[in-house]
Design a protein around this motif. Sequence first.
Motif, PDB file in Angstrom:
ATOM      1  N   ALA A  65      98.146  -3.735  99.716  1.00 26.07           N
ATOM      2  CA  ALA A  65      96.962  -2.829  99.857  1.00 26.07           C
ATOM      3  C   ALA A  65      95.519  -3.091 100.937  1.00 26.07           C
ATOM      4  CB  ALA A  65      96.514  -3.723  98.169  1.00 26.07           C
ATOM      5  N   LYS A  66      95.556  -4.409 101.171  1.00 24.76           N
ATOM      6  CA  LYS A  66      94.544  -4.086 102.656  1.00 24.76           C
ATOM      7  C   LYS A  66      94.945  -3.659 103.771  1.00 24.76           C
ATOM      8  CE  LYS A  66      92.002  -7.167 105.522  1.00 24.76           C
ATOM      9  NZ  LYS A  66      90.961  -6.455 105.758  1.00 24.76           N
ATOM     10  N   ALA A  67      95.920  -3.039 103.932  1.00 19.84           N
ATOM     11  CA  ALA A  67      95.741  -2.045 104.862  1.00 19.84           C
ATOM     12  C   ALA A  67      95.374  -0.360 104.704  1.00 19.84           C
ATOM     13  CB  ALA A  67      97.942  -1.844 105.560  1.00 19.84           C
ATOM     14  N   GLN A  68      95.885  -0.395 103.339  1.00 17.24           N
ATOM     15  CA  GLN A  68      95.400   1.025 102.973  1.00 17.24           C
ATOM     16  C   GLN A  68      93.351   0.542 102.897  1.00 17.24           C
ATOM     17  OE1 GLN A  68      97.671   1.934  99.149  1.00 17.24           O
ATOM     18  NE2 GLN A  68      99.516   2.384 100.343  1.00 17.24           N
ATOM     19  N   SER A  69      93.271  -0.678 102.285  1.00 17.88           N
ATOM     20  CA  SER A  69      91.997  -0.964 101.935  1.00 17.88           C
ATOM     21  C   SER A  69      91.098  -0.110 103.357  1.00 17.88           C
ATOM     22  CB  SER A  69      91.477  -2.370 101.691  1.00 17.88           C
ATOM     23  OG  SER A  69      90.221  -2.249 101.260  1.00 17.88           O
ATOM     24  N   VAL A  86      86.961  11.256  95.414  1.00 16.82           N
ATOM     25  CA  VAL A  86      88.417  10.861  94.889  1.00 16.82           C
ATOM     26  C   VAL A  86      88.795  10.242  94.475  1.00 16.82           C
ATOM     27  CG1 VAL A  86      90.707  11.605  95.123  1.00 16.82           C
ATOM     28  CG2 VAL A  86      88.973  13.478  94.510  1.00 16.82           C
ATOM     29  N   VAL A  87      87.978   9.226  96.018  1.00 15.77           N
ATOM     30  CA  VAL A  87      87.986   7.929  96.403  1.00 15.77           C
ATOM     31  C   VAL A  87      87.629   6.720  95.655  1.00 15.77           C
ATOM     32  CG1 VAL A  87      88.139   6.131  98.603  1.00 15.77           C
ATOM     33  CG2 VAL A  87      88.882   8.228  98.453  1.00 15.77           C
ATOM     34  N   ARG A  88      86.406   7.114  95.362  1.00 15.06           N
ATOM     35  CA  ARG A  88      85.382   6.795  94.402  1.00 15.06           C
ATOM     36  C   ARG A  88      86.167   6.752  93.233  1.00 15.06           C
ATOM     37  NH1 ARG A  88      81.346   8.600  97.852  1.00 15.06           N
ATOM     38  NH2 ARG A  88      81.048  10.607  96.018  1.00 15.06           N
ATOM     39  N   ARG A  89      86.015   7.293  92.357  1.00 12.99           N
ATOM     40  CA  ARG A  89      87.074   7.357  91.066  1.00 12.99           C
ATOM     41  C   ARG A  89      88.292   6.497  91.594  1.00 12.99           C
ATOM     42  NH1 ARG A  89      89.204  12.729  89.997  1.00 12.99           N
ATOM     43  NH2 ARG A  89      89.987  11.898  87.629  1.00 12.99           N
ATOM     44  N   GLY A  90      89.002   6.955  92.408  1.00 12.96           N
ATOM     45  CA  GLY A  90      90.193   5.776  92.511  1.00 12.96           C
ATOM     46  C   GLY A  90      90.096   4.453  92.187  1.00 12.96           C
ATOM     47  N   ARG A  91      88.846   4.128  93.115  1.00 10.87           N
ATOM     48  CA  ARG A  91      88.140   2.756  93.671  1.00 10.87           C
ATOM     49  C   ARG A  91      88.015   2.232  92.662  1.00 10.87           C
ATOM     50  NH1 ARG A  91      83.102   2.679  96.405  1.00 10.87           N
ATOM     51  NH2 ARG A  91      82.402   3.489  95.052  1.00 10.87           N
ATOM     52  N   SER A 110      92.422   0.485  97.647  1.00 12.35           N
ATOM     53  CA  SER A 110      93.813   0.854  98.008  1.00 12.35           C
ATOM     54  C   SER A 110      93.979   2.371  96.953  1.00 12.35           C
ATOM     55  CB  SER A 110      95.333  -0.158  98.130  1.00 12.35           C
ATOM     56  OG  SER A 110      95.176  -0.536  97.314  1.00 12.35           O
ATOM     57  N   THR A 111      93.342   1.773  95.849  1.00  8.41           N
ATOM     58  CA  THR A 111      93.665   2.520  94.376  1.00  8.41           C
ATOM     59  C   THR A 111      93.103   4.142  94.984  1.00  8.41           C
ATOM     60  OG1 THR A 111      94.260   0.977  92.873  1.00  8.41           O
ATOM     61  CG2 THR A 111      93.928   3.398  92.551  1.00  8.41           C
ATOM     62  N   GLY A 112      92.091   3.678  95.535  1.00  8.91           N
ATOM     63  CA  GLY A 112      90.966   5.323  95.490  1.00  8.91           C
ATOM     64  C   GLY A 112      92.554   5.960  96.930  1.00  8.91           C
ATOM     65  N   TYR A 113      92.394   5.328  98.455  1.00  8.23           N
ATOM     66  CA  TYR A 113      92.680   5.826  98.963  1.00  8.23           C
ATOM     67  C   TYR A 113      94.271   6.381  98.348  1.00  8.23           C
ATOM     68  CZ  TYR A 113      96.292   7.045 103.346  1.00  8.23           C
ATOM     69  OH  TYR A 113      97.389   7.442 103.604  1.00  8.23           O
ATOM     70  N   GLU A 114      95.027   5.871  97.475  1.00  4.64           N
ATOM     71  CA  GLU A 114      96.315   6.745  96.973  1.00  4.64           C
ATOM     72  C   GLU A 114      95.796   7.579  96.556  1.00  4.64           C
ATOM     73  OE1 GLU A 114      98.314   2.858  95.585  1.00  4.64           O
ATOM     74  OE2 GLU A 114      98.814   2.843  97.352  1.00  4.64           O
ATOM     75  N   ALA A 115      94.302   7.689  95.243  1.00  6.44           N
ATOM     76  CA  ALA A 115      94.174   8.533  94.465  1.00  6.44           C
ATOM     77  C   ALA A 115      93.816  10.195  95.537  1.00  6.44           C
ATOM     78  CB  ALA A 115      92.882   8.188  93.794  1.00  6.44           C
ATOM     79  N   LEU A 116      93.049   9.224  96.578  1.00  3.11           N
ATOM     80  CA  LEU A 116      93.157  10.982  97.320  1.00  3.11           C
ATOM     81  C   LEU A 116      94.500  11.811  98.029  1.00  3.11           C
ATOM     82  CD1 LEU A 116      91.253  12.068  99.304  1.00  3.11           C
ATOM     83  CD2 LEU A 116      91.160  10.743 101.154  1.00  3.11           C
ATOM     84  N   VAL A 117      95.368  10.756  98.465  1.00  5.95           N
ATOM     85  CA  VAL A 117      97.056  11.292  98.727  1.00  5.95           C
ATOM     86  C   VAL A 117      97.374  11.838  97.989  1.00  5.95           C
ATOM     87  CG1 VAL A 117      98.820  10.791  99.907  1.00  5.95           C
ATOM     88  CG2 VAL A 117      96.792  10.170 100.645  1.00  5.95           C
ATOM     89  N   GLY A 118      97.606  11.506  96.306  1.00  2.68           N
ATOM     90  CA  GLY A 118      97.939  12.329  95.483  1.00  2.68           C
ATOM     91  C   GLY A 118      96.973  14.008  94.991  1.00  2.68           C
ATOM     92  N   TYR A 119      95.606  13.790  95.238  1.00  7.26           N
ATOM     93  CA  TYR A 119      95.074  14.715  94.986  1.00  7.26           C
ATOM     94  C   TYR A 119      95.522  15.833  95.422  1.00  7.26           C
ATOM     95  CZ  TYR A 119      90.227  17.540  95.199  1.00  7.26           C
ATOM     96  OH  TYR A 119      89.751  18.623  95.450  1.00  7.26           O
TER      97      TYR A 119
END
Length: 143
Positions: A65-69, A86-91, A110-119
């Motif tokens: 999580a820290k690295a993705q954040s 998309v990042v904000r929505r995930g965050r 990190s959830t925002g980052y992963e949401a972007l990748v998924g999107y």
Amino acid sequence: MFEDIIGNMRGDFDIKPIEVMNLQPLVLAYIGDAIYEAYVRTMLVVNKKTNVNMLHKMSVKFVKAKAQSDTVKRIMDRLTAEEQDVVRRGRNAKSATVPKHAEVTDYRYSTGYEALVGYLYLTKQTGRLMDILRMSVEDGSQE
């Protein structure tokens, strides 16, 4: 290599961009997590000829999580307005759990980052996805 695999794999499934935008951010993060993990593992296997234990330890440095954040904060100014949304929505998505070794704010980013990748993956923006993935590992500070 990875770009071809991602493009071919995604081509097997049909979902319209509007349907992707209507998915819950945690669903986008769910698939984004898998795509990012596969990218990092591929990068390490190709570039770091070593044993599985060491590969795992190296991959954790990228996917925790820290690295993705840190990554999403570092690349945020290079994202489009839509990607930032998309990042904000995930965050801002409310998750039922937070890993015990992660700060809540890091986990949310990190959830925002992963949401972007998924999107990007689900909307078949393979070129942009690859740009983001490359930016994510370019400074090598996780290694």
